[in-house]
Design a protein around this motif. Sequence first.
Motif, PDB file in Angstrom:
ATOM      1  N   THR A  12       0.810  -1.219   0.000  1.00  0.00           N
ATOM      2  CA  THR A  12       0.000   0.000   0.000  1.00  0.00           C
ATOM      3  C   THR A  12       0.847   1.274   0.000  1.00  0.00           C
ATOM      4  O   THR A  12       0.323   2.349  -0.301  1.00  0.00           O
ATOM      5  N   LYS A  13       2.136   1.140   0.292  1.00  0.00           N
ATOM      6  CA  LYS A  13       3.001   2.322   0.335  1.00  0.00           C
ATOM      7  C   LYS A  13       4.355   1.974  -0.265  1.00  0.00           C
ATOM      8  O   LYS A  13       4.989   0.988   0.124  1.00  0.00           O
TER       9      LYS A  13
ATOM     10  N   THR B  98      -1.725   3.153  -2.012  1.00  0.00           N
ATOM     11  CA  THR B  98      -2.361   4.389  -1.557  1.00  0.00           C
ATOM     12  C   THR B  98      -1.374   5.554  -1.445  1.00  0.00           C
ATOM     13  O   THR B  98      -1.789   6.706  -1.487  1.00  0.00           O
ATOM     14  N   GLU B  99      -0.084   5.259  -1.307  1.00  0.00           N
ATOM     15  CA  GLU B  99       0.930   6.305  -1.187  1.00  0.00           C
ATOM     16  C   GLU B  99       2.118   5.954  -2.069  1.00  0.00           C
ATOM     17  O   GLU B  99       2.644   4.842  -2.000  1.00  0.00           O
ATOM     18  N   LEU B 100       2.525   6.912  -2.883  1.00  0.00           N
ATOM     19  CA  LEU B 100       3.661   6.706  -3.786  1.00  0.00           C
ATOM     20  C   LEU B 100       4.574   7.927  -3.703  1.00  0.00           C
ATOM     21  O   LEU B 100       4.148   9.057  -3.984  1.00  0.00           O
TER      22      LEU B 100
ATOM     23  N   PHE C 255       0.163   7.083 -14.377  1.00  0.00           N
ATOM     24  CA  PHE C 255      -0.199   6.402 -13.134  1.00  0.00           C
ATOM     25  C   PHE C 255      -1.579   5.735 -13.247  1.00  0.00           C
ATOM     26  O   PHE C 255      -2.284   5.596 -12.250  1.00  0.00           O
ATOM     27  N   CYS C 256      -1.945   5.347 -14.434  1.00  0.00           N
ATOM     28  CA  CYS C 256      -3.264   4.736 -14.609  1.00  0.00           C
ATOM     29  C   CYS C 256      -3.339   3.402 -13.867  1.00  0.00           C
ATOM     30  O   CYS C 256      -2.326   2.742 -13.626  1.00  0.00           O
ATOM     31  N   ASN C 257      -4.518   3.030 -13.501  1.00  0.00           N
ATOM     32  CA  ASN C 257      -4.828   1.798 -12.768  1.00  0.00           C
ATOM     33  C   ASN C 257      -4.549   1.913 -11.266  1.00  0.00           C
ATOM     34  O   ASN C 257      -4.836   0.974 -10.519  1.00  0.00           O
ATOM     35  N   LEU C 258      -3.994   3.036 -10.818  1.00  0.00           N
ATOM     36  CA  LEU C 258      -3.777   3.236  -9.372  1.00  0.00           C
ATOM     37  C   LEU C 258      -5.002   3.970  -8.808  1.00  0.00           C
ATOM     38  O   LEU C 258      -4.914   5.102  -8.332  1.00  0.00           O
ATOM     39  N   THR C 259      -6.113   3.327  -8.856  1.00  0.00           N
ATOM     40  CA  THR C 259      -7.381   3.975  -8.493  1.00  0.00           C
ATOM     41  C   THR C 259      -7.518   4.263  -7.001  1.00  0.00           C
ATOM     42  O   THR C 259      -8.367   5.059  -6.612  1.00  0.00           O
ATOM     43  N   LYS C 260      -6.680   3.611  -6.172  1.00  0.00           N
ATOM     44  CA  LYS C 260      -6.761   3.832  -4.724  1.00  0.00           C
ATOM     45  C   LYS C 260      -5.684   4.782  -4.210  1.00  0.00           C
ATOM     46  O   LYS C 260      -5.591   5.011  -2.995  1.00  0.00           O
TER      47      LYS C 260
END
Length: 388
Positions: free
Chosen positions: A62-63, A88-90, A105-110
């Motif tokens: 998630t991070k 959730t965090e990048l 950053f497509c597909n990173l919907t969350k």
Amino acid sequence: MLPLRSNRKALNMKLSWLVIWAGTLFLNPVTADCNITSQTVTCEESGKNLSNIPTNLFRNVTKITFKNNKITLKDSDKEILQSFINLTELYLNENMITVLYNNSFCNLTKLIILDISNNYISTVHKAAFAGLNQLSVLNLSYNMITQLGSDVFTSLKSLTVLSLQCNFLKSFHIKSSFKLIKIVLAGNPWTCSCDLLDLQIWLTASSVTMENENNTTCTFPNNKEKFSIKTAAIQSADCKTEKASLENTVTSTSAIKLKSIALLTALTPNNITGNNGTHAELPLLGKSWTFLAGVLGFVLSVTLLIFTAIKCPTWYRYLISYSHRRLEENDSEMFEQEFSADMNSFPTVSGTNNEDPVVIFEKIHAFVPGEDGFIEDKYIDSYVTEGS
């Protein structure tokens, strides 16, 4: 007996997982400096050796933190990022990213937090953040961005915090429907002119908080330097007049171009019709002059060749027949005797003495031998001197 077998089985499984983990580190030695857990990946102490996003990470993390590396966000990196659907965090700050292409950053919907500050980003494409429906915090500070389109952040419906601090922005066109809670704009060379009016109106009308407002000032023009971009005097009436004038100029220029294109189109042979409705052929301008010049050159060349062919024999005979030789002393005496004999054959005039014919000869021919014994001939070159 059974407990012993179960313990051995559990020990073998642990050894197998240990071997797999060691092999993974061996195949990807870069990740050995990363702190990897089932939920987080932190690679910010890798000594700037990470140029690609590792492929051996858990897909349910998630991070992810890739701070202080050499990641450029190539196509291969974007493909790997798309597999982290629970991210959730990048954090990609302090890397080597220069351009944010569409669907980076497509597909990173969350995804909620995206930090790409302290890079070398100069261009952000229109759909760079497409698909980030849940993104709330976006940090683009300390880059080299010179221009941002008004549609770049349209897809970010949940965005609340935007940082554009310390870039090279002079203006920023923003739509009135754009909603934020906090924005950071300090450290940019803002030009407080009509191009900044949209941003100023948006800052005043919305409830957004501009962080570090006292240092978010105009750089140009000089008379507005150090004024806050939110309160600097920009007359909307002047901007409307300027905009109308610019639109008229653009319209007139476009009309002139259209007329020119229409005229050129009308003058083409395919668009000109005769009285009977058939297309009239027009000569091509450049080719007609070329053809005329070629004809004239051909006629002149043929005329010159004919003239040369006619005159060459005459010139040749003239040059061959022309010859002269030097007169000797006895030649002049012989010439006088022959001439005297010829003169005696002329009829005499009554009332004159014998010297008259001589006088007549001198008046007519005036052949007088020179002091050196030679007779002057006009065909003899001047370089023949007395010593010859």
